[in-house]
Motif scaffolding. Structure first.
Motif, PDB file in Angstrom:
ATOM      1  N   ASP A 240       0.810  -1.215   0.000  1.00  0.00           N
ATOM      2  CA  ASP A 240       0.000   0.000   0.000  1.00  0.00           C
ATOM      3  C   ASP A 240       0.843   1.265   0.000  1.00  0.00           C
ATOM      4  OD1 ASP A 240      -2.067   1.759   0.086  1.00  0.00           O
ATOM      5  OD2 ASP A 240      -2.742   1.275   2.103  1.00  0.00           O
ATOM      6  N   LYS A 305      -7.435  -4.209   2.683  1.00  0.00           N
ATOM      7  CA  LYS A 305      -6.870  -3.154   1.841  1.00  0.00           C
ATOM      8  C   LYS A 305      -7.529  -3.103   0.461  1.00  0.00           C
ATOM      9  CE  LYS A 305      -3.925  -1.081  -0.992  1.00  0.00           C
ATOM     10  NZ  LYS A 305      -3.453  -1.307  -2.351  1.00  0.00           N
ATOM     11  N   HIS A 313     -11.548   3.523  -4.300  1.00  0.00           N
ATOM     12  CA  HIS A 313     -10.988   4.254  -5.434  1.00  0.00           C
ATOM     13  C   HIS A 313     -11.856   4.054  -6.671  1.00  0.00           C
ATOM     14  CE1 HIS A 313      -6.451   5.179  -4.587  1.00  0.00           C
ATOM     15  NE2 HIS A 313      -7.213   6.223  -4.397  1.00  0.00           N
TER      16      HIS A 313
HETATM   17  C1  CS2 Z   1      -5.495   2.199  -7.145  1.00  0.00           C
HETATM   18  C2  CS2 Z   1      -4.152   1.698  -6.632  1.00  0.00           C
HETATM   19  O1  CS2 Z   1      -4.916   1.595  -9.347  1.00  0.00           O
HETATM   20  C3  CS2 Z   1      -5.830   1.751  -8.546  1.00  0.00           C
HETATM   21  O2  CS2 Z   1      -6.993   1.595  -8.858  1.00  0.00           O
HETATM   22  O3  CS2 Z   1      -6.514   1.817  -6.271  1.00  0.00           O
HETATM   23  O4  CS2 Z   1      -3.134   1.985  -7.519  1.00  0.00           O
HETATM   24  C4  CS2 Z   1      -3.848   2.301  -5.262  1.00  0.00           C
HETATM   25  O5  CS2 Z   1      -3.530   3.657  -5.363  1.00  0.00           O
HETATM   26  C5  CS2 Z   1      -2.735   1.557  -4.582  1.00  0.00           C
HETATM   27  O6  CS2 Z   1      -3.067   0.194  -4.508  1.00  0.00           O
HETATM   28  C6  CS2 Z   1      -2.485   2.117  -3.191  1.00  0.00           C
HETATM   29  O7  CS2 Z   1      -1.764   1.239  -2.444  1.00  0.00           O
END
Ligand code: CS2
Length: 498
Positions: A240, A305, A313
């Motif tokens: 992460d 996570k 996200h």
């Molecule tokens: C993000 C990840 O690419 C994505 O969709 O969710 O790159 C994220 O920023 C990383 O896993 C953070 O650890």
């Protein structure tokens, strides 16, 4: 923020520059010339350089154990850009940490000491992997690099890339082709296998890597497969650190603020976390003392996570893209979105999570909200939205399936799928064109357009949704309702309704 005001031109980064870095820039606290490359890493992007390479840099500095420097490997045609940026600067690069309301911190990372560009150069890569000095091959090959079949949960041995490597095993192109051939050479030479350490956001990333590699190896030679199965190691790991794509503005800021001329610096948040299963078959760096959590079972950490951070996200990404946002922190500054993300995590994801040893989930989620809101890193919405065809099946769909099977809430999860479908149709709520990068973009866009207000054509993409989910009437109805609302009201007003 202080700006360099001296008339001296910015310093080109290379070994010779290390002795005279500007005072505000920390350099490697060891002599790079005394290190050997014990790790070969496939997929040197921003994330690897902001994460694993930093932990390795810290471990070498803390213990003086120089056996663990990293040789980067690029397998894809576009990796030539990374080679061209890094090799002239002796693979050094600046890492800039940007926290909210704090001055950025700069550091030059020294643990990456070599870079091999594989296309046209397979033999050099294979020899390096097969050498006795190489103890670990680590991977950040993105979620799509694992060729997982959502129908079976197993590897897609019929994928054209894998088929090609099975037909010409000594001239591989995929990570798995390289691993199989290099391990075969080690076996024949009487060496131990290296540990394969996956650092991608895939649940059970080590187990998945093992399954795919054994399938590929078994296709070549049952003895090779058995040797790897008995002697190899594939620790699972949770990784992460939010690391946006580097922009020209970042390059300029590194020049202006820190006086360093770096072709490809990396900008990241202050937070970082790494939880790794302590199962290595040929040694590992002394990571324990530098903040890596070595554990026996990484599953609950990974699940927390991937299902909370990565899925949130995706949730913000497509809805935010439809509303015209370019950066994640801007989305979080909108109270409607912020509330949606918090409720998404609390109501629909948290109930399926297990107890995570040593973690207070409430505090973990509050920290996520703060990290998402960090205005200093300017994380790109388009970075989050790219490659949904491999991210959504790992970040979002498992939670959906579990909630559906226990009759739990899935309205927000379904809205995320609807927003992805709406975004893949190619325009935002204002009618402006949006282009989301994805290896399956053409097919997904065609299906999204054909879907209109009825998601069934989109949900019928078996490589993404598998067989079972599209059979769930609850799910299909919820996605349809959400899609209709997105069409009629747009993303913001839909969120107000939820
Ligand atoms: C993000 C990840 O690419 C994505 O969709 O969710 O790159 C994220 O920023 C990383 O896993 C953070 O650890």
């Amino acid at each position: 923020m202080k700006t360099m005001t001296t008339a001296t031109p910015p310093m080109k980064l290379d070994n010779a520059a290390l002795g005279r870095l500007p005072p505000a820039v920390r350099g490697p606290a060891y002599d790079r010339r005394t290190t050997t490359e014990g790790i070969l890493h496939i997929g040197v992007g921003g994330f690897h350089r902001a994460h694993q390479a930093v932990y390795v840099d810290d471990a070498i500095a803390a213990t003086g154990d120089g056996r663990w420097a990293i040789c980067g490997v690029g397998l894809l045609a576009h990796d030539s850009r990374m080679r061209d940026a890094l090799v002239p600067q002796d693979c050094l690069y600046a890492m800039i940490e940007r926290g909210p309301g704090a001055d950025p911190q700069a550091r030059v990372v020294g643990s990456l000491t070599g870079f091999l560009f594989a296309p046209g150069n397979a033999e050099a890569v294979l020899e390096k992997m097969a050498s006795a000095d190489t103890h670990i091959v680590s991977l950040t090959i993105t979620e799509g690099g694992y060729y997982l079949d959502p129908k079976t949960g197993g590897p897609r041995l019929d994928h054209p890339d894998i088929v090609r490597d099975l037909q010409a095993p000594t001239q591989p192109s995929t990570a798995f082709g390289y691993l199989a051939e290099a391990l075969d050479r080690r076996r024949r030479q009487g060496l131990k296998p290296f540990t394969v350490l996956s650092c991608d956001n895939v649940q059970g990333n080590g187990d998945v890597t093992r399954r795919l590699l054994l399938a590929v190896a078994g296709h070549r030679d049952a003895q090779l497969r058995d040797w790897i199965a008995q002697n190899g190691a594939f620790p699972n790991s949770m990784v992460d650190r939010i690391t946006p794509a580097t922009t020209d503005a970042d390059r300029e800021a590194v020049r202006d603020t820190f006086g360093i001329d770096d072709a490809w610096p990396v900008v990241t948040e202050p937070f970082r976390q790494w939880v790794v299963e302590d199962r290595f078959c040929d040694g590992r760096p002394p990571w324990d003392g530098v903040g890596v959590q070595m554990t026996a079972d990484v599953r609950p950490y990974e699940m927390m996570k991937i299902r909370l951070l990565n899925a949130s996200h995706s949730a913000m990404g497509y809805l935010g893209l439809l509303s015209g946002f370019a950066h994640i922190h801007e989305i979080m500054a909108d109270p409607l979105f912020r509330r949606f993300v918090i409720e998404f995590m609390n109501e629909e994801v948290t109930p399926i999570l297990e107890e995570v040893p040593g973690i207070d989930l409430g505090a973990y989620k509050a920290a996520l909200v703060d990290r998402f809101s960090n205005p200093a890193i300017k994380d790109q919405v388009l970075r989050i939205c790219m490659d949904g065809s491999s991210k959504i099946p790992k970040f979002v769909l498992p939670t959906l399936s579990e909630q559906l099977s226990r009759g739990g809430p899935t309205k927000r999860l379904s809205l995320v799928i609807a927003s992805w479908c709406r975004a893949m149709a190619g325009t935002d709520d204002q009618g402006a064109p949006i282009a989301v990068a994805d290896p399956m973009a053409a097919q997904l866009s065609e299906r999204a357009r054909a879907s209109g207000r009825d998601p069934r054509a989109f949900l019928a993409v078996r490589e993404v949704f598998g067989e079972d989910l599209p059979q769930s009437a609850v799910f299909v109805d919820q996605v349809r309702d959400a899609l209709e609302s997105l069409h009629d009201l747009g993303a913001r007003k839909t969120l107000a309704k939820y």
